[in-house]
Design an enzyme around this catalytic site. Structure first.
Site, PDB file in Angstrom:
ATOM      1  N   ILE A  10      -9.510   3.705  -2.105  1.00 21.25           N
ATOM      2  CA  ILE A  10      -9.236   3.203  -0.753  1.00 21.25           C
ATOM      3  C   ILE A  10      -7.736   3.225  -0.509  1.00 21.25           C
ATOM      4  O   ILE A  10      -6.970   2.587  -1.239  1.00 21.25           O
ATOM      5  CB  ILE A  10      -9.776   1.756  -0.599  1.00 21.25           C
ATOM      6  CG1 ILE A  10     -11.283   1.730  -0.882  1.00 21.25           C
ATOM      7  CG2 ILE A  10      -9.444   1.196   0.784  1.00 21.25           C
ATOM      8  CD1 ILE A  10     -11.892   0.331  -0.897  1.00 21.25           C
ATOM      9  N   ASP A  59       2.101   5.772  -1.425  1.00 26.61           N
ATOM     10  CA  ASP A  59       2.644   5.879  -0.071  1.00 26.61           C
ATOM     11  C   ASP A  59       2.126   7.200   0.472  1.00 26.61           C
ATOM     12  O   ASP A  59       2.600   8.271   0.073  1.00 26.61           O
ATOM     13  CB  ASP A  59       4.184   5.868  -0.127  1.00 26.61           C
ATOM     14  CG  ASP A  59       4.808   6.039   1.257  1.00 26.61           C
ATOM     15  OD1 ASP A  59       4.065   6.285   2.240  1.00 26.61           O
ATOM     16  OD2 ASP A  59       6.047   5.946   1.359  1.00 26.61           O
ATOM     17  N   ASN A  86      -8.075   5.255   4.785  1.00 28.52           N
ATOM     18  CA  ASN A  86      -7.903   4.160   5.735  1.00 28.52           C
ATOM     19  C   ASN A  86      -6.448   3.979   6.173  1.00 28.52           C
ATOM     20  O   ASN A  86      -6.197   3.489   7.270  1.00 28.52           O
ATOM     21  CB  ASN A  86      -8.430   2.873   5.088  1.00 28.52           C
ATOM     22  CG  ASN A  86      -7.921   1.637   5.772  1.00 28.52           C
ATOM     23  OD1 ASN A  86      -8.362   1.304   6.869  1.00 28.52           O
ATOM     24  ND2 ASN A  86      -6.947   0.962   5.165  1.00 28.52           N
ATOM     25  N   TYR A 153       0.127   8.392  18.311  1.00 26.79           N
ATOM     26  CA  TYR A 153      -0.926   7.746  17.511  1.00 26.79           C
ATOM     27  C   TYR A 153      -2.286   8.351  17.858  1.00 26.79           C
ATOM     28  O   TYR A 153      -3.058   8.737  16.970  1.00 26.79           O
ATOM     29  CB  TYR A 153      -0.919   6.230  17.766  1.00 26.79           C
ATOM     30  CG  TYR A 153      -2.008   5.512  17.004  1.00 26.79           C
ATOM     31  CD1 TYR A 153      -1.862   5.231  15.660  1.00 26.79           C
ATOM     32  CD2 TYR A 153      -3.201   5.159  17.639  1.00 26.79           C
ATOM     33  CE1 TYR A 153      -2.873   4.605  14.945  1.00 26.79           C
ATOM     34  CE2 TYR A 153      -4.222   4.541  16.940  1.00 26.79           C
ATOM     35  CZ  TYR A 153      -4.050   4.256  15.597  1.00 26.79           C
ATOM     36  OH  TYR A 153      -5.060   3.649  14.893  1.00 26.79           O
ATOM     37  N   LYS A 157      -5.163  10.647  15.666  1.00 26.67           N
ATOM     38  CA  LYS A 157      -6.572  10.273  15.503  1.00 26.67           C
ATOM     39  C   LYS A 157      -7.501  11.361  16.055  1.00 26.67           C
ATOM     40  O   LYS A 157      -8.616  11.527  15.576  1.00 26.67           O
ATOM     41  CB  LYS A 157      -6.836   8.910  16.146  1.00 26.67           C
ATOM     42  CG  LYS A 157      -6.090   7.772  15.449  1.00 26.67           C
ATOM     43  CD  LYS A 157      -6.484   7.642  13.973  1.00 26.67           C
ATOM     44  CE  LYS A 157      -5.831   6.454  13.285  1.00 26.67           C
ATOM     45  NZ  LYS A 157      -6.312   6.264  11.893  1.00 26.67           N
ATOM     46  N   VAL A 186      -8.971  -3.982  16.253  1.00 25.06           N
ATOM     47  CA  VAL A 186      -9.314  -4.803  15.084  1.00 25.06           C
ATOM     48  C   VAL A 186      -8.142  -5.740  14.816  1.00 25.06           C
ATOM     49  O   VAL A 186      -7.008  -5.264  14.619  1.00 25.06           O
ATOM     50  CB  VAL A 186      -9.521  -3.922  13.818  1.00 25.06           C
ATOM     51  CG1 VAL A 186      -9.917  -4.793  12.628  1.00 25.06           C
ATOM     52  CG2 VAL A 186     -10.545  -2.826  14.060  1.00 25.06           C
TER      53      VAL A 186
END
Ligand code: 8X3
Length: 244
Positions: A10, A59, A86, A153, A157, A186
């Site tokens: 993860i 990183d 993630n 951003y 995505k 979130v």
């Protein structure tokens, strides 16, 4: 369902959706490799989840850090069953494109997309060899709706979406699953990083929504998709707050 013995890597595991998913998968019997920059956080998480968690510095925006990823893992953790891509950020974002700093935009591209590609490229050969593996990519609702002040951003995505769609088609024949999770807002530390540690700005952002999602809501979606039979690929999970 107990997923005993499976190993999940993860990224961005020190907080938010990454951390919540690590907690949930560990409770379901996974061994979780929790990767992030903040080792102090990861050490605490590892203590909490012991012995299921292996904390690891990563990183995703630093190519050397990503390229040494597999060799820095103990041999018994290199057969990764689940990769959760993630890690993501929008530092210096939520401003009009020309008013933002180009170095921030570049870093966002590097972390959210180039880094994700490199991590995937490091992990996937062992999945191909074993003929199984699940790749879960964190997308964003900004890839489905135009949002002002989020141009770069959102673009990263969109890229995650295109990458996920193509990867799924490429690897379907050998049984790898590729799942894109697309959350709305979130409540997490995401906004705190966006505003470089400005607690008030971050709180004001989330407080403007009646009831943002919580990281564990998204983690639950991820765990559900992973636990379905291997013949079932959930291509995309779009999860948004009920109250908007
Ligand atoms: C996160 C987008 O608007 O919540 O994917 O910062 S936002």
């Amino acid at each position: 369902m107990n997923q005993g013995g499976r190993t999940a890597l993860i990224t961005g595991a020190s907080s938010g959706v990454g951390e919540a998913t690590a907690v949930l998968l560990a409770a379901r019997g996974y061994r979780v490799i929790c990767a992030a920059r903040r080792m102090d956080r990861l050490e605490r998480l590892a203590e909490r989840l012991a012995p299921a968690c292996f904390p690891m510095y990563l990183d995703v925006g630093d190519l050397a850090s990503v390229d040494s990823l597999m060799e820095r893992l103990p041999a018994d953790l290199r057969a990764i069953d689940v990769l959760l891509n993630n890690a993501g950020q929008d530092e210096g974002g939520m401003v009009r494109f020309d008013e933002g700093q180009v170095d921030d935009w570049t870093r966002t591209v590097l972390v959210n997309f180039a880094g994700l590609v490199r991590v995937t490229h490091a992990v996937i050969p062992a999945m191909v060899k074993r003929g199984r593996g699940d790749i879960v990519n964190l997308g964003s609702i900004t890839s489905r709706q135009a949002s002002p002040k989020l141009a770069v951003y959102a673009a990263t995505k969109h890229a995650v979406h295109g990458f996920s769609e193509s990867l799924r088609a490429e690897y379907a024949a050998i049984g790898l699953r590729v799942i894109e999770v697309v959350p709305g807002v979130v409540r997490s530390e995401f906004a705190l990083h966006r505003w470089r540690g400005d607690q008030e700005a971050a709180a004001a952002f989330y407080d403007a929504f009646p009831a943002p999602l919580l990281p564990e809501d998204v983690a639950g979606c991820i765990a559900w998709a992973l636990e379905l039979p291997p013949r079932v690929n959930i291509d995309q999970i779009v999860v948004t707050p009920t109250f908007q």
